[in-house]
Scaffold this motif. Structure first.
Motif, PDB file in Angstrom:
ATOM      1  N   GLY A  78     -23.417  33.504 -42.348  1.00  0.00           N
ATOM      2  CA  GLY A  78     -22.510  33.372 -43.808  1.00  0.00           C
ATOM      3  C   GLY A  78     -23.529  33.602 -44.730  1.00  0.00           C
ATOM      4  O   GLY A  78     -24.953  33.892 -44.538  1.00  0.00           O
ATOM      5  N   ALA A  79     -23.285  32.927 -45.985  1.00  0.00           N
ATOM      6  CA  ALA A  79     -24.021  33.235 -47.111  1.00  0.00           C
ATOM      7  C   ALA A  79     -23.772  32.093 -47.969  1.00  0.00           C
ATOM      8  O   ALA A  79     -22.522  31.743 -48.403  1.00  0.00           O
ATOM      9  CB  ALA A  79     -24.054  34.513 -47.847  1.00  0.00           C
ATOM     10  N   SER A  80     -24.554  31.481 -48.774  1.00  0.00           N
ATOM     11  CA  SER A  80     -24.577  30.740 -49.686  1.00  0.00           C
ATOM     12  C   SER A  80     -25.404  31.173 -51.098  1.00  0.00           C
ATOM     13  O   SER A  80     -26.373  31.879 -50.920  1.00  0.00           O
ATOM     14  CB  SER A  80     -25.496  29.183 -49.227  1.00  0.00           C
ATOM     15  OG  SER A  80     -24.943  28.549 -48.172  1.00  0.00           O
ATOM     16  N   VAL A  81     -24.608  31.058 -52.219  1.00  0.00           N
ATOM     17  CA  VAL A  81     -24.906  31.442 -53.647  1.00  0.00           C
ATOM     18  C   VAL A  81     -25.219  30.539 -54.545  1.00  0.00           C
ATOM     19  O   VAL A  81     -24.487  29.637 -54.486  1.00  0.00           O
ATOM     20  CB  VAL A  81     -23.976  32.683 -53.779  1.00  0.00           C
ATOM     21  CG1 VAL A  81     -24.551  33.274 -55.297  1.00  0.00           C
ATOM     22  CG2 VAL A  81     -23.947  33.514 -52.789  1.00  0.00           C
ATOM     23  N   MET A 105     -29.197  33.927 -56.648  1.00  0.00           N
ATOM     24  CA  MET A 105     -29.971  33.862 -55.439  1.00  0.00           C
ATOM     25  C   MET A 105     -28.970  33.411 -54.213  1.00  0.00           C
ATOM     26  O   MET A 105     -27.942  32.707 -54.253  1.00  0.00           O
ATOM     27  CB  MET A 105     -30.841  32.560 -55.374  1.00  0.00           C
ATOM     28  CG  MET A 105     -31.841  32.776 -56.425  1.00  0.00           C
ATOM     29  SD  MET A 105     -33.246  31.625 -56.298  1.00  0.00           S
ATOM     30  CE  MET A 105     -34.141  31.948 -54.743  1.00  0.00           C
ATOM     31  N   ILE A 106     -29.196  34.183 -53.037  1.00  0.00           N
ATOM     32  CA  ILE A 106     -28.277  33.989 -51.975  1.00  0.00           C
ATOM     33  C   ILE A 106     -29.382  33.828 -50.672  1.00  0.00           C
ATOM     34  O   ILE A 106     -30.126  34.446 -50.475  1.00  0.00           O
ATOM     35  CB  ILE A 106     -27.893  35.804 -51.762  1.00  0.00           C
ATOM     36  CG1 ILE A 106     -27.206  36.226 -52.856  1.00  0.00           C
ATOM     37  CG2 ILE A 106     -26.898  35.619 -50.465  1.00  0.00           C
ATOM     38  CD1 ILE A 106     -26.829  37.512 -52.807  1.00  0.00           C
ATOM     39  N   ASP A 107     -28.744  33.073 -49.928  1.00  0.00           N
ATOM     40  CA  ASP A 107     -29.502  32.673 -48.750  1.00  0.00           C
ATOM     41  C   ASP A 107     -28.650  32.679 -47.559  1.00  0.00           C
ATOM     42  O   ASP A 107     -27.432  32.421 -47.584  1.00  0.00           O
ATOM     43  CB  ASP A 107     -29.777  31.099 -48.682  1.00  0.00           C
ATOM     44  CG  ASP A 107     -30.827  30.776 -47.485  1.00  0.00           C
ATOM     45  OD1 ASP A 107     -32.022  30.817 -47.635  1.00  0.00           O
ATOM     46  OD2 ASP A 107     -30.270  30.186 -46.645  1.00  0.00           O
ATOM     47  N   LEU A 108     -28.960  33.174 -46.568  1.00  0.00           N
ATOM     48  CA  LEU A 108     -28.050  33.453 -45.158  1.00  0.00           C
ATOM     49  C   LEU A 108     -28.036  32.017 -44.464  1.00  0.00           C
ATOM     50  O   LEU A 108     -28.796  31.515 -44.074  1.00  0.00           O
ATOM     51  CB  LEU A 108     -28.568  34.595 -44.495  1.00  0.00           C
ATOM     52  CG  LEU A 108     -28.902  36.067 -45.154  1.00  0.00           C
ATOM     53  CD1 LEU A 108     -29.335  37.012 -44.029  1.00  0.00           C
ATOM     54  CD2 LEU A 108     -27.385  36.584 -45.678  1.00  0.00           C
ATOM     55  N   ASP A 109     -26.758  31.733 -44.119  1.00  0.00           N
ATOM     56  CA  ASP A 109     -26.282  30.631 -43.200  1.00  0.00           C
ATOM     57  C   ASP A 109     -26.574  31.011 -41.707  1.00  0.00           C
ATOM     58  O   ASP A 109     -26.067  32.202 -41.491  1.00  0.00           O
ATOM     59  CB  ASP A 109     -24.905  30.187 -43.516  1.00  0.00           C
ATOM     60  CG  ASP A 109     -24.712  29.893 -45.314  1.00  0.00           C
ATOM     61  OD1 ASP A 109     -25.833  29.353 -45.586  1.00  0.00           O
ATOM     62  OD2 ASP A 109     -23.695  29.879 -45.361  1.00  0.00           O
ATOM     63  N   ARG A 110     -27.141  30.268 -41.130  1.00  0.00           N
ATOM     64  CA  ARG A 110     -27.366  30.387 -39.630  1.00  0.00           C
ATOM     65  C   ARG A 110     -27.869  31.732 -39.161  1.00  0.00           C
ATOM     66  O   ARG A 110     -28.193  31.917 -38.075  1.00  0.00           O
ATOM     67  CB  ARG A 110     -25.683  30.550 -38.884  1.00  0.00           C
ATOM     68  CG  ARG A 110     -24.849  29.154 -39.310  1.00  0.00           C
ATOM     69  CD  ARG A 110     -23.726  29.316 -38.466  1.00  0.00           C
ATOM     70  NE  ARG A 110     -22.599  30.420 -38.776  1.00  0.00           N
ATOM     71  CZ  ARG A 110     -21.952  30.494 -39.871  1.00  0.00           C
ATOM     72  NH1 ARG A 110     -21.845  29.358 -40.716  1.00  0.00           N
ATOM     73  NH2 ARG A 110     -21.369  31.561 -40.354  1.00  0.00           N
ATOM     74  N   PHE A 111     -28.841  32.145 -40.067  1.00  0.00           N
ATOM     75  CA  PHE A 111     -29.686  33.559 -39.609  1.00  0.00           C
ATOM     76  C   PHE A 111     -30.991  32.789 -38.731  1.00  0.00           C
ATOM     77  O   PHE A 111     -31.166  33.479 -37.749  1.00  0.00           O
ATOM     78  CB  PHE A 111     -30.238  34.122 -40.878  1.00  0.00           C
ATOM     79  CG  PHE A 111     -31.101  34.913 -40.685  1.00  0.00           C
ATOM     80  CD1 PHE A 111     -30.878  36.549 -40.197  1.00  0.00           C
ATOM     81  CD2 PHE A 111     -32.806  34.747 -40.910  1.00  0.00           C
ATOM     82  CE1 PHE A 111     -31.748  37.247 -39.551  1.00  0.00           C
ATOM     83  CE2 PHE A 111     -33.449  35.738 -40.386  1.00  0.00           C
ATOM     84  CZ  PHE A 111     -33.065  36.981 -40.078  1.00  0.00           C
ATOM     85  N   VAL A 121     -19.423  36.806 -62.670  1.00  0.00           N
ATOM     86  CA  VAL A 121     -20.338  36.213 -61.845  1.00  0.00           C
ATOM     87  C   VAL A 121     -19.794  35.487 -60.575  1.00  0.00           C
ATOM     88  O   VAL A 121     -20.128  35.663 -59.415  1.00  0.00           O
ATOM     89  CB  VAL A 121     -21.330  35.157 -62.662  1.00  0.00           C
ATOM     90  CG1 VAL A 121     -22.116  34.474 -61.817  1.00  0.00           C
ATOM     91  CG2 VAL A 121     -22.048  35.690 -63.811  1.00  0.00           C
ATOM     92  N   ASP A 122     -18.662  34.564 -60.771  1.00  0.00           N
ATOM     93  CA  ASP A 122     -17.911  34.423 -59.884  1.00  0.00           C
ATOM     94  C   ASP A 122     -17.215  35.289 -58.690  1.00  0.00           C
ATOM     95  O   ASP A 122     -17.507  35.250 -57.624  1.00  0.00           O
ATOM     96  CB  ASP A 122     -16.619  33.572 -60.298  1.00  0.00           C
ATOM     97  CG  ASP A 122     -17.019  32.294 -61.040  1.00  0.00           C
ATOM     98  OD1 ASP A 122     -18.332  31.719 -60.653  1.00  0.00           O
ATOM     99  OD2 ASP A 122     -16.424  31.661 -62.063  1.00  0.00           O
ATOM    100  N   LEU A 123     -16.774  36.553 -59.218  1.00  0.00           N
ATOM    101  CA  LEU A 123     -16.435  37.651 -58.453  1.00  0.00           C
ATOM    102  C   LEU A 123     -17.458  38.133 -57.740  1.00  0.00           C
ATOM    103  O   LEU A 123     -17.214  38.293 -56.288  1.00  0.00           O
ATOM    104  CB  LEU A 123     -15.685  38.491 -59.682  1.00  0.00           C
ATOM    105  CG  LEU A 123     -15.097  39.840 -58.675  1.00  0.00           C
ATOM    106  CD1 LEU A 123     -13.895  39.471 -57.745  1.00  0.00           C
ATOM    107  CD2 LEU A 123     -14.614  40.827 -59.656  1.00  0.00           C
ATOM    108  N   ILE A 124     -18.426  38.196 -58.155  1.00  0.00           N
ATOM    109  CA  ILE A 124     -19.801  38.911 -57.390  1.00  0.00           C
ATOM    110  C   ILE A 124     -20.086  38.111 -56.226  1.00  0.00           C
ATOM    111  O   ILE A 124     -20.311  38.466 -55.166  1.00  0.00           O
ATOM    112  CB  ILE A 124     -20.880  39.122 -58.245  1.00  0.00           C
ATOM    113  CG1 ILE A 124     -20.583  40.537 -59.126  1.00  0.00           C
ATOM    114  CG2 ILE A 124     -22.076  39.624 -57.575  1.00  0.00           C
ATOM    115  CD1 ILE A 124     -20.396  41.851 -58.479  1.00  0.00           C
ATOM    116  N   ALA A 125     -20.107  36.635 -56.803  1.00  0.00           N
ATOM    117  CA  ALA A 125     -20.632  35.793 -55.692  1.00  0.00           C
ATOM    118  C   ALA A 125     -19.640  35.652 -54.810  1.00  0.00           C
ATOM    119  O   ALA A 125     -20.183  35.407 -53.424  1.00  0.00           O
ATOM    120  CB  ALA A 125     -20.724  34.479 -56.423  1.00  0.00           C
ATOM    121  N   GLU A 126     -18.344  35.486 -54.946  1.00  0.00           N
ATOM    122  CA  GLU A 126     -17.338  35.477 -54.122  1.00  0.00           C
ATOM    123  C   GLU A 126     -17.375  36.590 -52.983  1.00  0.00           C
ATOM    124  O   GLU A 126     -17.166  36.629 -51.755  1.00  0.00           O
ATOM    125  CB  GLU A 126     -15.822  35.363 -54.666  1.00  0.00           C
ATOM    126  CG  GLU A 126     -15.875  33.980 -55.221  1.00  0.00           C
ATOM    127  CD  GLU A 126     -14.788  33.651 -56.137  1.00  0.00           C
ATOM    128  OE1 GLU A 126     -13.781  34.631 -55.849  1.00  0.00           O
ATOM    129  OE2 GLU A 126     -14.370  32.759 -56.556  1.00  0.00           O
TER     130      GLU A 126
END
Length: 782
Positions: free
Chosen positions: A477-480, A392-398, A452-457
């Motif tokens: 930015g993005a938080s995962v 799950m990805i949430d955009l930071d400061r959007f 998983v870590d590679l995709i997230a980073e």
């Protein structure tokens, strides 16, 4: 009332005597339509009735000539003719009644006319008899009985006329025999009338049933004609026919039009080959055409078979129905059926299906499709004993970008985010948009845990690069948060919920990071839920309190104000840090009632201080955007008695990002009350000089991070503080430096030109009683 396909009410075949007469409404039929069927041909008997009554009347006159005065007989004859003529006139009004509805007034008018027509015969039977002999009496009754029988024969379609005339005349005849003392003939007369009326009702029922049946047949013919006409007029429908070699026969113009050819050009052509088009030569015939060919080969009926056809360069969709044909000997001779072009409907269905599964803004799969993809990945993992993953990805400061630059820019930014996210994914990953600024990635095979870590980073790195949208360079930015299946959940819902908990942890850590799910996150979520429950009762339980931190004059070091700081000492959780419960209060909008209490309590405590000392209260964006917030301030000032000029409202720049117009309007109202407004944490957010130009801030507060930087000789921090001080002086505003903890820091800030100082060096946050003592001691020492 139920209706048939023509829109007319249904007509019942079984009717009672009163329903046939018209004195009772049929339960399942239409009274007006039934009467219209009865009276539509009544006018045809008018001449026969006139002739019968005329002849009978003349015979009565000849029978009583010499017995009764001539003038009386003449008047009676004229009355008879006038009554019959009036009935004829009323009956002629029913010409064409079958095409309209008959009214109850018309029904009653016709019955009344018949009753009037019977009156002269009643008078003759009751008043002519005593003047004549027995032969004349029987002669008169014979003529009246003939008219009664004739009425039953000619008016059987409308039995109310028969019933009215026959009963009135028959009862009068029986009465005449009673008057003459011939009781046997009186009873016989009544029996005769009963038989005549019963026969008339039976004939009327038979007549009406026949008319109802005729009407039903006519309506069915109309329905068939209507359906055929509708089929012929509908351009997308046509008939098709093939022989036992599957070659087209008897090609209709409309079918030829659907093929884009002339009928003569396609007559005898092979059906399947013709509609397969270029796919027949390439061998890539659609599966639906293979299915059609098999149905024709097996000679079995089919209905609403959807097939894909190729006509030239066009791809169309047809819906076909067909049934095999056989000759008189039962030999198979081909197929006949109907078809329609449903390409537009098919395209609409495909579009609806697309909209149901894809996000219209970004073109990425939506929540529904992502859920299905995750379910499929989990089934794959269970089958092959592998692992899958959900990110799950949430955009930071959007939100700040969306609020400050508008939704149009925000939507275009989301489109660019979707493009970058799509570039990161391979065939093993499927990305999509969950809604708002939330995205997700389903990793089908996550057996390699480093994947998983590679995709997230990679996602964080790519989405954090600057964006150029409408000449704006934007930084987000993005938080995962991620969860591994089936380790972190045996169902789609559980896995998605656990990934959401991991994302929440990433957001709590400031964003821009990736966290994978761990069981302890459930405990964190439970703690948050428990904190929220306790927070809802914190004020009523008396768990909230205020501390006050002094703000001093940079030159004299005298206290000029106190900043009110909220503290929560929970009975269940103990002391809870403001950094923990303030964001929770804002998320749950509990900040509204809590902020109201803080404002009232701060004003109440400030009334105990000297009149030249202010109290500063921090106000969140949630409070400021409340429509009645200025009224809340007025209430607090009025109830505590604190002058408005002693209250300072502190806001941060973030309040202008959500709804700058409303925030600006609310602050203008607060200034109009006489309160002052301070801009807190200046320089740490999306700073804009427009705030300072459009609003009369009394104080600009320099964040502690710049103070610490200045102490460490950071050129940037020193330059920022000097610029803020110079700008504030030119705008006639004061400056407050936060976070001063030593005398050296105080001297440095003083030398940089700040007018007020706040920090541990001059006093830590303290209770209201300690704040009052501090003011008193400093005043005494001064």
């Amino acid at each position: 009332m139920s209706k048939n396909p023509t829109g007319l009410p249904k007509l019942p075949l079984k009717l009672s005597a009163l329903q046939v007469i018209g004195l009772r409404d049929p339960g399942e039929g239409d009274w007006a339509r039934l009467r219209a069927l009865q009276y539509s041909e009544l006018y045809k008997a008018s001449r026969i009735r006139l002739a019968a009554h005329g002849i009978a009347a003349i015979m009565v006159v000849s029978l009583y000539v010499g017995t009764l005065p001539a003038w009386l007989l003449a008047i009676w004859l004229v009355v008879v003719v006038a009554g019959v003529a009036n009935v004829g006139r009323v009956d002629r009004t029913f010409i064409g009644v079958a095409k309209r509805s008959m009214t109850i007034e018309e029904f009653r008018r016709q019955a009344a006319a018949v009753a009037i027509c019977a009156v002269p015969w009643v008078l003759a039977l009751l008043f002519f008899v005593p003047s004549g002999d027995e032969a004349q009496h029987f002669g008169l009754w014979t003529l009246a009985a003939m008219l009664v029988a004739g009425s039953a024969a000619t008016s059987s379609s409308a039995p109310v006329a028969t019933v009215v005339f026959d009963l009135v005349v028959g009862v009068a005849g029986a009465a005449s025999f009673v008057i003459s003392g011939d009781y046997l003939f009186a009873v016989s007369s009544l029996a005769f009338i009963v038989v005549i009326v019963a026969g008339a009702l039976n004939s009327a029922r038979t007549y009406l049933s026949a008319r109802i049946a005729e009407a039903g047949v006519a309506e069915k013919d109309e329905v068939v004609s209507l359906l055929l006409r509708e089929f012929e007029e509908k351009e997308s429908d046509w008939l098709w026919q093939v022989d036992n070699n599957r070659a087209l026969r008897s090609v209709s113009p409309r079918f030829a039009y659907a093929l884009g050819r002339e009928p003569a050009d396609v007559e005898g052509a092979r059906f399947i080959r013709l509609i397969a088009g270029h796919t027949f030569e390439s061998g890539e015939v659609p599966r639906s055409l293979h299915d059609l060919a098999e149905r024709l080969k097996r000679r079995e009926s089919f209905s609403n078979l959807l097939v894909q056809v190729h006509l030239g360069e066009q791809r169309r969709w047809w819906e076909l129905s067909g049934t095999p044909m056989r000759d008189a000997s039962g030999n198979y001779i081909g197929f006949r059926g109907v078809g329609s072009d449903v390409t537009e409907q098919r395209d609409r269905d495909e579009k609806i299906a697309y909209l149901a599964r894809y996000d219209t803004l970004t073109g990425l799969p939506n929540r529904l499709m992502l859920t299905e993809a995750l379910g499929e990945a989990m089934r794959f993992s269970e089958q092959w004993r592998t692992r899958c993953a959900f990110l799950m990805i949430d955009l930071d400061r959007f939100k700040q970008v969306n609020d400050s630059l508008g939704h149009l820019v925000g939507d275009r930014l989301l489109t660019k985010v979707a493009q970058r996210l799509n570039e990161v994914c391979t065939d093993n990953e499927q990305c999509g948009r969950l809604g708002g600024d939330e995205f997700a990635v389903v990793i089908r095979d996550a057996t390699d845990h480093t994947r998983v870590d590679l995709i997230a980073e990679t996602v964080i790195e790519h989405l954090s690069q600057p964006y150029l949208v409408d000449n704006h360079t934007l930084f987000i930015g993005a938080s995962v948060g991620s969860a591994i299946g089936p380790r972190d959940g045996q169902s789609v819902e559980t896995l998605m919920r656990n990934a959401d908990l991991a994302l929440y942890r990433s957001k709590d850590d400031g964003g821009g990071v990736h966290h994978t799910y761990v069981p302890s996150l459930h405990a964190d979520a439970e703690e948050r839920r428990s904190l929220e429950f306790s927070l809802r009762n914190a004020i009523t339980e008396g768990e909230m309190s205020l501390n006050f931190q002094p703000v001093v004059n940079a030159k004299t070091e005298g206290v000029v104000s106190f900043e009110a700081l909220l503290r929560w000492n929970s009975k269940e959780h103990g002391f809870v840090s403001p950094t923990k419960f303030i964001p929770l209060a804002e998320d749950t909008r509990l900040i509204i009632p809590i902020g109201k209490w803080v404002l009232h309590e701060a004003c109440r405590q400030a009334t105990r201080w000297p009149e030249d000392i202010k109290v500063a209260v921090n106000v969140s964006g949630e409070q400021l955007l409340e429509p009645n917030f200025p009224a809340t301030i007025v209430t607090a000032l009025a109830e505590t008695g604190l002058p408005a000029h002693r209250l300072e409202v502190e806001v941060t720049e973030s309040v202008f990002l959500r709804d700058g117009k409303t925030a600006h309007s609310t602050l203008e109202e607060i200034l109009a009350l006489g309160c002052s407004v301070a801009l807190d944490d200046f320089g740490t957010g999306y700073s804009s000089l427009g705030y300072l130009r459009n609003l009369r801030f009394s104080t600009i507060k320099v964040d502690r991070s710049f103070v610490q930087g200045a102490v460490e000789d950071s050129p940037e921090s020193l330059a920022i503080i000097r610029a803020v001080v110079a700008m504030a002086q030119s705008l006639d505003m004061s400056t407050t430096a936060e976070g001063v903890e030593t005398a050296e820091q105080a001297d440095l800030i003083r030398n940089l030109g700040c007018t007020k100082i706040q920090g541990y060096y001059f006093g830590r946050p303290m209770s209201a009683t300690e704040a009052h003592s501090l003011v008193v001691k400093r005043r005494v020492a001064a």
